[in-house]
Design a protein around this motif. Structure first.
Motif, PDB file in Angstrom:
ATOM      1  N   GLY A  10     -11.335 -13.771   3.825  1.00 27.59           N
ATOM      2  CA  GLY A  10     -10.481 -14.230   2.727  1.00 27.59           C
ATOM      3  C   GLY A  10     -10.287 -13.178   1.658  1.00 27.59           C
ATOM      4  N   ALA A  11     -11.301 -12.321   1.477  1.00 23.98           N
ATOM      5  CA  ALA A  11     -11.206 -11.269   0.459  1.00 23.98           C
ATOM      6  C   ALA A  11     -10.471 -10.034   0.968  1.00 23.98           C
ATOM      7  CB  ALA A  11     -12.612 -10.874   0.002  1.00 23.98           C
ATOM      8  N   GLY A  12     -10.051 -10.070   2.232  1.00 24.07           N
ATOM      9  CA  GLY A  12      -9.319  -8.935   2.782  1.00 24.07           C
ATOM     10  C   GLY A  12     -10.193  -7.758   3.159  1.00 24.07           C
ATOM     11  N   LEU A  13     -11.479  -8.011   3.365  1.00 32.07           N
ATOM     12  CA  LEU A  13     -12.397  -6.928   3.694  1.00 32.07           C
ATOM     13  C   LEU A  13     -12.453  -6.614   5.190  1.00 32.07           C
ATOM     14  CD1 LEU A  13     -15.539  -7.669   1.467  1.00 32.07           C
ATOM     15  CD2 LEU A  13     -14.119  -5.611   1.385  1.00 32.07           C
ATOM     16  N   VAL A  14     -12.007  -7.567   6.016  1.00 31.25           N
ATOM     17  CA  VAL A  14     -12.223  -7.441   7.456  1.00 31.25           C
ATOM     18  C   VAL A  14     -10.925  -7.083   8.165  1.00 31.25           C
ATOM     19  CG1 VAL A  14     -13.095  -8.584   9.525  1.00 31.25           C
ATOM     20  CG2 VAL A  14     -14.036  -9.190   7.281  1.00 31.25           C
ATOM     21  N   PRO A  15     -10.868  -5.911   8.804  1.00 32.88           N
ATOM     22  CA  PRO A  15      -9.661  -5.546   9.560  1.00 32.88           C
ATOM     23  C   PRO A  15      -9.516  -6.432  10.803  1.00 32.88           C
ATOM     24  CG  PRO A  15     -11.388  -3.917   9.893  1.00 32.88           C
ATOM     25  CD  PRO A  15     -11.887  -4.847   8.829  1.00 32.88           C
ATOM     26  N   GLU A  16      -8.326  -6.508  11.331  1.00 32.08           N
ATOM     27  CA  GLU A  16      -8.047  -7.376  12.471  1.00 32.08           C
ATOM     28  C   GLU A  16      -8.944  -7.058  13.673  1.00 32.08           C
ATOM     29  OE1 GLU A  16      -6.116 -10.038  12.902  1.00 32.08           O
ATOM     30  OE2 GLU A  16      -5.691  -9.976  10.748  1.00 32.08           O
ATOM     31  N   THR A  17      -9.251  -5.775  13.860  1.00 34.93           N
ATOM     32  CA  THR A  17     -10.050  -5.385  15.031  1.00 34.93           C
ATOM     33  C   THR A  17     -11.474  -5.927  14.976  1.00 34.93           C
ATOM     34  OG1 THR A  17     -10.593  -3.306  13.913  1.00 34.93           O
ATOM     35  CG2 THR A  17      -8.732  -3.288  15.465  1.00 34.93           C
ATOM     36  N   LEU A  18     -11.921  -6.363  13.802  1.00 35.13           N
ATOM     37  CA  LEU A  18     -13.290  -6.863  13.663  1.00 35.13           C
ATOM     38  C   LEU A  18     -13.346  -8.383  13.518  1.00 35.13           C
ATOM     39  CD1 LEU A  18     -14.950  -4.164  11.350  1.00 35.13           C
ATOM     40  CD2 LEU A  18     -15.114  -4.417  13.826  1.00 35.13           C
ATOM     41  N   ALA A  77     -16.991   2.738   9.161  1.00 33.34           N
ATOM     42  CA  ALA A  77     -16.241   3.566   8.218  1.00 33.34           C
ATOM     43  C   ALA A  77     -15.040   2.818   7.666  1.00 33.34           C
ATOM     44  CB  ALA A  77     -15.804   4.865   8.901  1.00 33.34           C
ATOM     45  N   GLU A  78     -14.335   2.085   8.529  1.00 33.45           N
ATOM     46  CA  GLU A  78     -13.178   1.309   8.079  1.00 33.45           C
ATOM     47  C   GLU A  78     -13.599   0.207   7.113  1.00 33.45           C
ATOM     48  OE1 GLU A  78      -9.180  -0.799  10.003  1.00 33.45           O
ATOM     49  OE2 GLU A  78     -10.907  -0.337  11.282  1.00 33.45           O
ATOM     50  N   LEU A  79     -14.692  -0.476   7.406  1.00 36.79           N
ATOM     51  CA  LEU A  79     -15.189  -1.514   6.491  1.00 36.79           C
ATOM     52  C   LEU A  79     -15.519  -0.937   5.121  1.00 36.79           C
ATOM     53  CD1 LEU A  79     -17.649  -3.777   8.542  1.00 36.79           C
ATOM     54  CD2 LEU A  79     -15.597  -4.515   7.319  1.00 36.79           C
ATOM     55  N   PHE A  80     -16.173   0.207   5.106  1.00 38.91           N
ATOM     56  CA  PHE A  80     -16.640   0.753   3.831  1.00 38.91           C
ATOM     57  C   PHE A  80     -15.529   1.401   3.010  1.00 38.91           C
ATOM     58  CE2 PHE A  80     -20.798  -0.278   5.218  1.00 38.91           C
ATOM     59  CZ  PHE A  80     -21.584  -0.326   4.063  1.00 38.91           C
ATOM     60  N   THR A  81     -14.510   1.921   3.651  1.00 38.30           N
ATOM     61  CA  THR A  81     -13.385   2.400   2.840  1.00 38.30           C
ATOM     62  C   THR A  81     -12.688   1.224   2.165  1.00 38.30           C
ATOM     63  OG1 THR A  81     -11.991   2.419   4.832  1.00 38.30           O
ATOM     64  CG2 THR A  81     -12.980   4.503   4.167  1.00 38.30           C
ATOM     65  N   GLY A  82     -12.590   0.091   2.869  1.00 33.45           N
ATOM     66  CA  GLY A  82     -12.048  -1.114   2.245  1.00 33.45           C
ATOM     67  C   GLY A  82     -12.926  -1.602   1.112  1.00 33.45           C
ATOM     68  N   SER A 115      -9.548  18.929   9.971  1.00 31.72           N
ATOM     69  CA  SER A 115     -10.222  19.799  10.947  1.00 31.72           C
ATOM     70  C   SER A 115     -11.744  19.691  10.856  1.00 31.72           C
ATOM     71  CB  SER A 115      -9.815  21.260  10.712  1.00 31.72           C
ATOM     72  OG  SER A 115     -10.264  21.714   9.445  1.00 31.72           O
ATOM     73  N   ALA A 116     -12.238  18.817   9.975  1.00 37.55           N
ATOM     74  CA  ALA A 116     -13.688  18.731   9.771  1.00 37.55           C
ATOM     75  C   ALA A 116     -14.406  18.158  10.976  1.00 37.55           C
ATOM     76  CB  ALA A 116     -13.986  17.887   8.533  1.00 37.55           C
ATOM     77  N   LEU A 117     -13.766  17.206  11.661  1.00 40.65           N
ATOM     78  CA  LEU A 117     -14.381  16.547  12.809  1.00 40.65           C
ATOM     79  C   LEU A 117     -13.468  16.691  14.014  1.00 40.65           C
ATOM     80  CD1 LEU A 117     -15.533  13.319  10.937  1.00 40.65           C
ATOM     81  CD2 LEU A 117     -16.993  15.209  11.668  1.00 40.65           C
ATOM     82  N   ARG A 118     -13.977  17.290  15.067  1.00 41.05           N
ATOM     83  CA  ARG A 118     -13.142  17.598  16.222  1.00 41.05           C
ATOM     84  C   ARG A 118     -12.816  16.383  17.070  1.00 41.05           C
ATOM     85  NH1 ARG A 118     -16.460  22.150  19.191  1.00 41.05           N
ATOM     86  NH2 ARG A 118     -14.958  21.615  20.835  1.00 41.05           N
ATOM     87  N   ASP A 119     -13.593  15.302  16.944  1.00 37.44           N
ATOM     88  CA  ASP A 119     -13.434  14.186  17.871  1.00 37.44           C
ATOM     89  C   ASP A 119     -12.717  12.980  17.267  1.00 37.44           C
ATOM     90  OD1 ASP A 119     -15.538  13.599  16.161  1.00 37.44           O
ATOM     91  OD2 ASP A 119     -16.721  12.568  17.699  1.00 37.44           O
ATOM     92  N   THR A 120     -12.108  13.131  16.088  1.00 39.98           N
ATOM     93  CA  THR A 120     -11.392  11.995  15.505  1.00 39.98           C
ATOM     94  C   THR A 120     -10.318  12.455  14.529  1.00 39.98           C
ATOM     95  OG1 THR A 120     -11.662   9.913  14.284  1.00 39.98           O
ATOM     96  CG2 THR A 120     -13.032  11.745  13.592  1.00 39.98           C
ATOM     97  N   ASP A 121      -9.235  11.659  14.460  1.00 40.65           N
ATOM     98  CA  ASP A 121      -8.241  11.841  13.400  1.00 40.65           C
ATOM     99  C   ASP A 121      -8.066  10.545  12.616  1.00 40.65           C
ATOM    100  OD1 ASP A 121      -7.001  10.283  15.286  1.00 40.65           O
ATOM    101  OD2 ASP A 121      -5.315  11.643  15.641  1.00 40.65           O
ATOM    102  N   ASP A 122      -9.042   9.631  12.729  1.00 42.76           N
ATOM    103  CA  ASP A 122      -9.037   8.351  12.022  1.00 42.76           C
ATOM    104  C   ASP A 122      -9.175   8.611  10.522  1.00 42.76           C
ATOM    105  OD1 ASP A 122     -10.087   5.944  10.735  1.00 42.76           O
ATOM    106  OD2 ASP A 122     -10.327   5.132  12.756  1.00 42.76           O
ATOM    107  N   LEU A 123      -8.182   8.177   9.741  1.00 36.44           N
ATOM    108  CA  LEU A 123      -8.178   8.467   8.307  1.00 36.44           C
ATOM    109  C   LEU A 123      -9.329   7.788   7.572  1.00 36.44           C
ATOM    110  CD1 LEU A 123      -4.344   8.341   7.498  1.00 36.44           C
ATOM    111  CD2 LEU A 123      -5.810  10.347   7.789  1.00 36.44           C
ATOM    112  N   SER A 124      -9.728   6.586   8.005  1.00 37.36           N
ATOM    113  CA  SER A 124     -10.871   5.927   7.367  1.00 37.36           C
ATOM    114  C   SER A 124     -12.144   6.738   7.574  1.00 37.36           C
ATOM    115  CB  SER A 124     -11.055   4.518   7.937  1.00 37.36           C
ATOM    116  OG  SER A 124      -9.975   3.693   7.588  1.00 37.36           O
TER     117      SER A 124
END
Length: 643
Positions: A480-488, A502-507, A531-540
């Protein structure tokens, strides 16, 4: 031929005759080599007479050169390169309740490791030696406790001369470096029962073998090491141990080099590998490798464990099994595996040695397995689950060492076969090369198994989609508070990935700070570095990493599909509070199971504010993987405290 049964029969017969007629001569076992990273150097010797390889000459403070029986005698040496007792005969020798002491450091190097100079008791010459009771104590460098040398001059695979040591109910203590407890080389044979062996030096395995191979059979007893590079068993031979307690307090529990084997039956193996040795880049409990030093022939390295318990505790960063620079087979059946590190079951990849491939086969029968699998892009793993086995885990997309060194950023060849009612429960998306079995035996847990690039259809959904009763109200409030993304909004009782945290905590940060994540980054003077992390481009993930909330698993890898532990979540909460200017120091907690754990001083703030609760008043369970419902509940509670 049933080798295990044959060895056991010969062993029992030998012990039954221990105080009368010594056991018949056999083929000796090979003595322990130096630990991973420091393979022994040296030139293979020539068959022994008075002299051995490279001109080795054996001397003893006391020497037995013909058949004898001695009771209650003391044998002592304080002279470098001299054995306290040298037994050099093709006849039978029986020692009852001996007292052996050895001091006097040796700089003989491989003459100690391969040929046994400077040992407490040195047996050679082709005879059979029976020892019952008594004590052997050595305090010198290169002073192995009881040494069985089979006379093959260090030629791996060559037959020994029949030298056989049968030893029972003896206490052996060594404190110097390169000083194993029972040592077998050159085709020697050692039968041991109910020994108590304690070693504290470097490269001093309680059950140790080295160049020349041989056979070692151990029943019962306790075998404990506390030195660097000193596993409980170092095998360049065929070693069988049953009903024993094996403890390694600083190194691998088992190390198998080259074309050799260790078989454990109903043993307890406890490992705390906390310091990397020599070339090694990994912390592991059972290591199968080839050093290319010449101490072991190349071929299949084999580890078999049936029944018993394997406890692996390697500073939270280790792997239970590690295969490198060899072809290896691991057989497990009915073993209780306790991995307090939590994350990793097996790694097959490059390490500090080269010259061979990294190929492993893991055969599990009636076995429960859990943890991640790391397989380097130039490596191969075959996983066979049968007879009702279960595996809970995933195949990582990367290999990274505990020290943060990137080994591989894509999985290698992984072939999986499920049969006999066995199951695989996914804890992350996994990519494998081939799959044999019923797809319904794969419980997807909300994740996807890709086989040769294609998602495997027909997998099963696991129970646990709905939240537990304790979490329902807070999850509803968090949604209800909008903290939980659809994937969770599903699979609430399943393990959550690092990327989802990471997605939860950025929210959480956006709501607690009252600004979007971009503004918060600007306020702290940091930017997203793609370029900091080679295995992800996830903005969160990149934003959380830039703010220092969730760190990578190494210098360039985030490991987004890996789980996060409850302890790691506590650290993330502290860092999140820090970003918002809240001081989390000065708080305490009273969970008994975090005493000495790295999270001990990071739990107080979250516990005192009711954000994180323990399993009960005494147990926090720090290394348990975090579930989706726990993460959501903790984030919701944190919002009430932080906003």
């Amino acid at each position: 031929m049933n080798v295990r049964k044959t060895v056991k029969t010969v062993f029992s017969a030998a012990l039954a005759l221990l105080l009368a007629v010594p056991p018949a001569a056999g083929v000796l076992a090979a003595p322990p080599g130096d630990p991973p990273g420091e393979p022994p150097e040296g030139v293979m010797g020539t068959p022994p007479g008075g002299q051995g390889g490279s001109g080795v000459t054996w001397t003893g403070a006391e020497e037995i050169t013909a058949g004898a029986e001695e009771d209650g005698k003391t044998y002592a040496s304080a002279t470098a390169d001299e054995n306290a007792l040298l037994i050099d005969t093709a006849q039978a020798v029986t020692l009852r309740n001996p007292t052996v002491t050895k001091s006097g450091d040796s700089d003989g190097g491989d003459n100690c490791n391969f040929y046994g100079i400077n040992s407490g008791v040195m047996a050679k010459g082709g005879g059979s030696v029976s020892i019952s009771g008594g004590t052997v104590s050595t305090t010198a460098t290169g002073a192995n406790g009881v040494f069985s040398y089979g006379g093959n001059g260090g030629r791996n695979g060559a037959a020994g001369d029949g030298t056989t040591v049968t030893i029972a109910d003896t206490v052996i203590t060594t404190s110097g470096d390169n000083a194993g407890g029972i040592m077998t080389t050159g085709g020697g044979v050692t039968y041991a029962e109910n020994l108590t062996i304690t070693t504290s030096g470097r490269s001093s395995a309680p059950i140790r073998t080295d160049r020349g191979g041989g056979t070692v059979s151990v029943r019962g007893g306790t075998y404990t090491s506390s030195g660097l590079g000193s596993p409980a068993i170092y095998s360049t031979a065929d070693v069988t141990v049953s009903g024993a307690t094996l403890v390694s307090n600083l190194s691998e529990g088992i190390c198998i080099e080259g074309k050799n084997s260790v078989t454990l039956e109903n043993c307890s193996l406890s490992v705390s590998n906390t310091e990397m040795n020599g070339n090694a880049m990994f912390l592991d409990s059972v290591m199968l490798y080839q050093s290319m030093s010449g101490d072991a022939d190349s071929g299949v390295s084999s580890f078999t464990m049936t029944g018993g318990k394997l406890s692996s505790s390697n500073t939270g960063r280790g792997h239970v099994f590690h295969v490198t620079n060899t072809t290896a087979v691991i057989n497990l059946s009915g073993v209780e595996l306790v991995n307090t590190d939590g994350d990793w079951l097996l790694s097959v990849c490059d390490d500090g040695w080269s010259g061979a491939e990294n190929i492993a086969t893991l055969n599990a029968k009636n076995q429960t397995l859990s943890g991640g699998l790391m397989v380097g892009d130039n490596s191969t793993l075959t996983l066979n689950l049968s007879e009702g086995s279960s595996f809970t885990g995933y195949v990582a997309d990367y290999v990274i060492s505990p020290g943060g060194i990137a080994i591989s950023n894509s999985p290698g060849t992984v072939n999986v076969t499920l049969s006999g009612g066995s199951t695989w429960t996914l804890t992350g998306d996994s990519r494998i090369s081939s799959f044999e079995g019923d797809p319904a035996s794969v419980i997807n847990n909300g994740y996807t198994l890709y086989v040769d690039g294609e998602a495997l259809g027909g997998t099963s959904n696991a129970s646990g989609d709905a939240p537990s009763d304790w979490a329902k109200a807070e999850i509803e409030a968090a949604i209800g508070a909008g903290l939980v993304p659809e994937t969770l909004k599903k699979n609430f009782q399943k393990v959550i990935s690092r990327a989802a945290v990471a997605e939860l905590f950025t929210g959480l940060l956006e709501q607690a700070a009252g600004m979007d994540i971009g503004a918060l980054l600007a306020e702290h003077g940091v930017e997203i570095d793609r370029s900091a992390l080679r295995d992800t481009d996830d903005l969160s993930v990149l934003a959380a990493n830039a703010l220092g909330i969730i760190k990578g698993m190494g210098k360039e890898f985030f490991g987004g599909g890996s789980p996060l532990t409850r302890a790691q979540l506590a650290a993330v909460l502290n860092r999140t509070a820090g970003v918002l200017g809240i001081d989390t120091s000065g708080y305490s907690q009273s969970f008994g199971d975090v005493a000495g754990h790295w999270v001990e001083n990071e739990l107080g703030w979250a516990v005192s504010n009711g954000i994180i609760l323990g399993r009960d008043s005494e147990h926090f369970d720090p290394d348990a993987p975090l579930t989706v419902q726990e993460a959501i509940a903790f984030v919701y509670r944190a919002l009430q405290v932080l906003k």
